[in-house]
Design a protein around this motif. Structure first.
Motif, PDB file in Angstrom:
ATOM      1  N   ALA A   1      33.963  35.035  29.010  1.00 52.99           N
ATOM      2  CA  ALA A   1      34.693  33.799  29.316  1.00 52.99           C
ATOM      3  C   ALA A   1      36.200  33.988  29.232  1.00 52.99           C
ATOM      4  O   ALA A   1      36.968  33.286  29.894  1.00 52.99           O
ATOM      5  CB  ALA A   1      34.248  32.686  28.370  1.00 52.99           C
ATOM      6  N   LEU A   2      36.641  34.949  28.421  1.00 53.95           N
ATOM      7  CA  LEU A   2      38.074  35.192  28.250  1.00 53.95           C
ATOM      8  C   LEU A   2      38.626  36.211  29.242  1.00 53.95           C
ATOM      9  O   LEU A   2      39.806  36.543  29.193  1.00 53.95           O
ATOM     10  CB  LEU A   2      38.354  35.674  26.821  1.00 53.95           C
ATOM     11  N   ALA A   3      37.776  36.686  30.125  1.00 59.70           N
ATOM     12  CA  ALA A   3      38.187  37.769  31.029  1.00 59.70           C
ATOM     13  C   ALA A   3      39.102  37.311  32.152  1.00 59.70           C
ATOM     14  O   ALA A   3      39.698  38.132  32.841  1.00 59.70           O
ATOM     15  CB  ALA A   3      36.948  38.447  31.619  1.00 59.70           C
ATOM     16  N   GLY A   4      39.196  36.025  32.406  1.00 59.71           N
ATOM     17  CA  GLY A   4      40.105  35.536  33.446  1.00 59.71           C
ATOM     18  C   GLY A   4      39.418  35.148  34.732  1.00 59.71           C
ATOM     19  O   GLY A   4      39.996  34.427  35.552  1.00 59.71           O
ATOM     20  N   GLY A   5      38.203  35.610  34.970  1.00 55.14           N
ATOM     21  CA  GLY A   5      37.487  35.226  36.188  1.00 55.14           C
ATOM     22  C   GLY A   5      36.403  36.221  36.546  1.00 55.14           C
ATOM     23  O   GLY A   5      36.457  37.398  36.145  1.00 55.14           O
ATOM     24  N   TRP A   6      35.408  35.730  37.297  1.00 49.53           N
ATOM     25  CA  TRP A   6      34.283  36.562  37.736  1.00 49.53           C
ATOM     26  C   TRP A   6      34.015  36.308  39.215  1.00 49.53           C
ATOM     27  O   TRP A   6      32.975  35.775  39.601  1.00 49.53           O
ATOM     28  CB  TRP A   6      33.040  36.263  36.873  1.00 49.53           C
ATOM     29  N   VAL A   7      35.012  36.685  40.001  1.00 45.23           N
ATOM     30  CA  VAL A   7      34.952  36.463  41.449  1.00 45.23           C
ATOM     31  C   VAL A   7      34.708  37.789  42.147  1.00 45.23           C
ATOM     32  O   VAL A   7      35.325  38.804  41.809  1.00 45.23           O
ATOM     33  CB  VAL A   7      36.260  35.827  41.966  1.00 45.23           C
ATOM     34  N   THR A   8      33.800  37.783  43.101  1.00 43.25           N
ATOM     35  CA  THR A   8      33.519  38.992  43.872  1.00 43.25           C
ATOM     36  C   THR A   8      33.642  38.729  45.366  1.00 43.25           C
ATOM     37  O   THR A   8      33.396  37.612  45.834  1.00 43.25           O
ATOM     38  CB  THR A   8      32.101  39.526  43.570  1.00 43.25           C
TER      39      THR A   8
END
Length: 331
Positions: A290-297
């Motif tokens: 959740a703290l990674a900044g985003g999960w967009v592919t």
């Protein structure tokens, strides 16, 4: 053609079974003795009792099989060893067993975007990117990919990395739906967390395309044979909450909080797990994601090479998901 589907009794497995049957494939499902096979009862599936930790059961289940779709895996566990035992060692056992077959079957491995690492709307994750997982779960799924890749010279293997998956049968997603329906509130990180997502039926359709026309792994790490399947339109946890609210007829209020709020909840849940409660989806490992900044592919590769398209927009897919929960007595 006959296919073996591991994880067939889980959330994603039944959709894979249905999709394969729709294109004329006979399906054998690998299920543990304790598996709930109720969702497979009406699907005319041959059941093979076994486990990815039991090599003998794998050898038996693989007899006469042309295709293997490996969707079995753990998203959370009480210990790191338990997570890797299934996601890495179990995958290695299966790939090794496929290689030992007289005619090794096609193997499609269901991994996760968590194995590849974070991506944003400005810099979406693509298949050729160097993998940079940020969670133990992501590292365990990448370890499974690497274990399978060791057999790429003997077994035709492809890897599918989905992002967040929604749909009927999803128990983790159901918790969010139930909360929004009961309270009208949603709690998200301050960023709203940009993500890609996909419905389970669209994922199953994409897996079928990978099995029939996808490229296979090379021995290097070029991204060949790897596919990211997702709705092409990025969204966010905040927007998903609004989609669910519309589907359940609620006006939603979104509370954006600092990370320590989730951290406190994660520690409480992990303590409860150590005392015997089932592992919760809200844990420190998921907090790292959740703290990674985003999960967009990006989805260009699957669109170009496979002709992959989602059959409905996400808002409609969330409406269908809520409808499934209603029809099956979950709500």
């Amino acid at each position: 053609m006959r296919a073996l589907v591991t994880g067939a009794s889980g959330f994603i497995g039944p959709a894979i079974v249905a999709q394969l049957q729709d294109v004329g494939v006979a399906v054998r499902a690998l299920v543990r003795p304790s598996s709930d096979t109720s969702r497979l009862r009406d699907q005319n599936v041959e059941l093979a009792v076994g486990d990815v930790s039991d090599v003998r059961s794998l050898a038996q289940a693989l007899k006469g099989v042309d295709l293997v779709v490996h969707s079995a895996g753990k998203t959370r566990a009480r210990s790191l060893g338990e997570l890797f035992a299934v996601n890495e060692t179990g995958t290695a056992n299966l790939a090794r067993s496929c290689a030992a077959c007289p005619n090794p079957p096609r193997l499609v491995l269901l991994s996760s975007l968590a194995a590849a690492g974070p991506g944003t709307a400005d810099q979406p994750r693509v298949e050729a990117d160097r993998c940079e997982p940020v969670s133990h779960y992501g590292r365990s799924k990448l370890a499974g990919e690497l274990a399978a890749r060791q057999f790429a010279g003997e077994v035709p293997i492809s890897i599918v990395r989905p992002p967040m998956v929604c749909g009927g049968g999803d128990r983790d997603g159901f918790l969010l739906v139930r909360t929004i329906r009961k309270t009208g509130w949603q709690v998200v990180p301050r960023s709203g967390l940009p993500v890609s997502a996909i419905h389970v039926d669209d994922l199953a359709h994409g897996i079928s395309l990978v099995a029939s026309r996808g490229s296979i792994l090379d021995t290097d790490d070029s991204g060949q044979g790897v596919y990211h399947l997702a709705d092409p339109q990025p969204t966010s946890l905040s927007e998903i909450g609004h989609m669910i609210a519309v589907a359940v007829g609620k006006t939603i209020r979104t509370l954006r909080v600092r990370p320590w709020v989730f951290g406190t909840a994660a520690i409480i849940n992990e303590t409860a797990s150590r005392l015997g409660c089932p592992p919760s989806i809200i844990n420190r490992d998921k907090l790292r994601e959740a703290l990674a900044g985003g999960w967009v592919t990006a989805t260009d590769k699957a669109t170009t090479e496979l002709g992959f398209r989602c059959k409905a927009p996400l808002a409609e897919r969330y409406r269908q998901t809520v409808e499934w929960y209603h029809n099956n007595g979950w709500l």
